[in-house]
Design a protein around this motif. Sequence first.
Motif, PDB file in Angstrom:
ATOM      1  N   SER A  56       0.850  -1.133   0.168  1.00 32.02           N
ATOM      2  CA  SER A  56      -0.021   0.021   0.166  1.00 32.02           C
ATOM      3  C   SER A  56       0.907   1.219  -0.006  1.00 32.02           C
ATOM      4  O   SER A  56       1.950   1.389   0.866  1.00 32.02           O
ATOM      5  N   GLY A  87     -14.730   4.255  -1.528  1.00 35.85           N
ATOM      6  CA  GLY A  87     -14.332   3.534  -0.268  1.00 35.85           C
ATOM      7  C   GLY A  87     -14.131   4.500   0.914  1.00 35.85           C
ATOM      8  O   GLY A  87     -13.910   3.518   1.983  1.00 35.85           O
ATOM      9  N   ARG A 109     -10.729  -1.365  -2.970  1.00 36.73           N
ATOM     10  CA  ARG A 109      -9.617  -0.649  -2.558  1.00 36.73           C
ATOM     11  C   ARG A 109      -9.375  -1.156  -1.214  1.00 36.73           C
ATOM     12  O   ARG A 109      -7.889  -1.103  -0.778  1.00 36.73           O
ATOM     13  N   ARG A 110     -10.156  -1.810  -0.262  1.00 37.07           N
ATOM     14  CA  ARG A 110      -9.976  -2.408   0.857  1.00 37.07           C
ATOM     15  C   ARG A 110      -9.006  -3.611   0.570  1.00 37.07           C
ATOM     16  O   ARG A 110      -8.395  -4.027   1.646  1.00 37.07           O
ATOM     17  N   GLY A 140     -11.914  -7.370   1.190  1.00 42.17           N
ATOM     18  CA  GLY A 140     -11.449  -6.138   1.784  1.00 42.17           C
ATOM     19  C   GLY A 140     -11.274  -6.259   3.135  1.00 42.17           C
ATOM     20  O   GLY A 140     -12.151  -6.945   3.702  1.00 42.17           O
ATOM     21  N   LYS A 164     -10.013  -0.148   7.371  1.00 46.66           N
ATOM     22  CA  LYS A 164     -10.590   1.037   6.732  1.00 46.66           C
ATOM     23  C   LYS A 164      -9.673   1.213   5.839  1.00 46.66           C
ATOM     24  O   LYS A 164      -8.514   1.209   6.145  1.00 46.66           O
ATOM     25  N   LEU A 165     -10.070   2.171   4.833  1.00 50.08           N
ATOM     26  CA  LEU A 165      -9.179   2.792   4.004  1.00 50.08           C
ATOM     27  C   LEU A 165      -8.315   4.059   4.579  1.00 50.08           C
ATOM     28  O   LEU A 165      -9.172   4.910   4.962  1.00 50.08           O
TER      29      LEU A 165
END
Lengths: 88, 637
Positions: free
Chosen positions: B5, B78, B113-114, B214, B217-218
């Motif tokens: 990430s 997200g 995204r997660r 996922g 949290k983003l």
Amino acid sequence: MASMRVHVRLGEPLWRQVNTREVELELPSGAVVGDMLEALGRRYPELQSYLVEAEVPPTVFLADAMADLTTPLYDGARPTLIWAAAGG
Amino acid sequence: MTLESKAYHMANCAFVNLSSGEVRLEQTPPSLVRSLLGGRGLNMAYLAALLRRAGGAAAVDPLGPDNPLIIGTGLLSGTIAPNAARFNVSAKSPETLGLGDANCGGFFAAAMRRAGVDRLIVSGRAERPSYLLLEAGTIRILPAEAFWGMGVYEVQQALKELHGARAVAAVIGPAGEHQVHMAAIMTGKKNAAGRCGMGAVMGSKNLKAVVALGAGKLPVADPAAMRQARIEQTAHLKKSKVIKVLGQLGTPFLYDVSNQLGAIRTRNSQDNFFEDSLNAAEFEKRSDKMLACTSCVVHCRHRNTLGGEGPEYSTVGLLGANLGIASAEHVIHLNNLVNELGLDASSTGSIIAWAMELYQRGLIDDELTDGPLLWGDFERVHELILDIAHRRGFGDLLAESSQARHRLPDGAQDYLIAVKDLPQSDPHDVRYIKSFALGIAVASRGADHLRNRPTLDILRLPDEARRAIFGFETSRDPTSYEGKARMVAWHDDIYAVADCLGICKFVTHGFNSPHLLGYEHFARLIEAATGMHFAEGELRQAGQRVIDLERLLNLEFGRTRADDTLPKRYFDEPLPARVTKGHRIERAKFETMLDEYYQARGWDRAGRPSAERLAELEELIRLSAEAGDGGQGPAPG
């Protein structure tokens, strides 16, 4: 003072505020669309915010034409009020 | 492989080649994110780069291995930003042979995204049915033989049983498997990346599903600022009556609006009004709950009592009035059917209506259609939809969507309600409101209202209100051509920005109301989420850049000014009844409006962006190509 009767059809979602799809109004002779909206708001306060709010002003059709606030009404007129928006 | 990430948003881009099994994980350069934000914008830069590498946009076979399938989340998707649930799917379209792009809500974008992937670019073709599993920045290609043939909801349930309740999938149904040109990619029971046949592209790759697992949290740059922005913007949105009404009634309430006006597409736009039996109240009776997407403050989606979700206004119109079907219950049945098969409701309704008119006019007969094809025949429509999804009999021809015109008699094209070969998406007949007409004519993917619809045009707002919103003069009359070109361009820009951010149009300034979220709101959310500061003008410029990039792509597909047009009927046949009676689009005035639109966009009379802009776009495409290379050469299959 002479008067006239108009039959207002309430489209979505306006009719839900008053639980009826058609309203008969007695208006003074010479009344215009703006007078009709005021009369509607007086009779149905719950409809008032849909009639005056600038976010989505009501659109009025009369005799298969789009009407303005100053469009004259006549005895037996059957205007339709809609609330225009878009969807996907 | 694992993707770390990164500290900036929209960084994580995964390339999957299903032919070779290669998975590469690359970083999207921050300068690309700054220029195009995410979602639709970044998708377009990668699409342009990859189509060029595969031999050129016009040459690539949309159902061949070289056509990239790009699934891109929005810059805010997200996060807790209001209504930031959306993602875009882009590729060359088999339906239009041009720019393919579809936008979708639900829960998938947030899950993707997660799972550590902001953008997924799939090329090649798997030897056998497969699916992708995304988790913690890893991507695995797994066999999907057991899922092949399953319906949309059925396969999602099976994947949840296998991978657990947190598995969120974007899938194709039988229509995508059979490469039906109007096949959608679906998530949940109804959310669809419906437009342009993206499901067919996915099917052509033997790819049944993308499953995201996922977690957490983003991360955002300033969580406290994000929370505060969410609270304030939610409160702002909840003051809007439009938001309230959409949450109570969903979009079907719009049917009455268009119907009373005389603008509901009926029997393939031969008529313009239909039965009141399709009014919202009839769908309300068969709805037991309103549903929402990730971070939604609207809750506009009906859960219907027949086991599905929806229908939306577009489906009510196009599988109802447009086919002459007056029963709300029948429309719900058809809605649930197209969703489970994975078909775009808009194209399906438009194409069947086209066929019905050709039959009515004697241009096609029972021999071709496998029997009568009559308005209002629910059973026949039901059967035909199944045949389209499975490419059986006459359904196999209609599965080609607009491309079926090449196999139909001369004159058939005249009755096709499509632009750039994309059937019109919504059920509103645009002959009355001229800005709507221009909007569908110039929309980059074809006849579509979600690219630029100036809904405010019908409200006849006072001059000062319109001036305050748009910053220029427009006619108050929706039937006037004056000032409407700039109005369409204005909407192009802000809707493009919303699509780049993953924000729903229902909360976007201008779509339904002048009191929703505009550039200033978006800028605040972006800064809280990513730390990037944008002036309002810079955000609008990002939208303009996306529109210009799509124009460049369209030019590479061979599109010209002549493609920015309307169905023949809209020019030649006046609307028959109600308020709109007598209205049509005048060709000369339309051409003038088109000139004005090009001018507003800074394009020449042929619709070509300026040399300076083209140079800027070339640099963005070059950066995308480099990011895609990863030092390992081309990605195509």
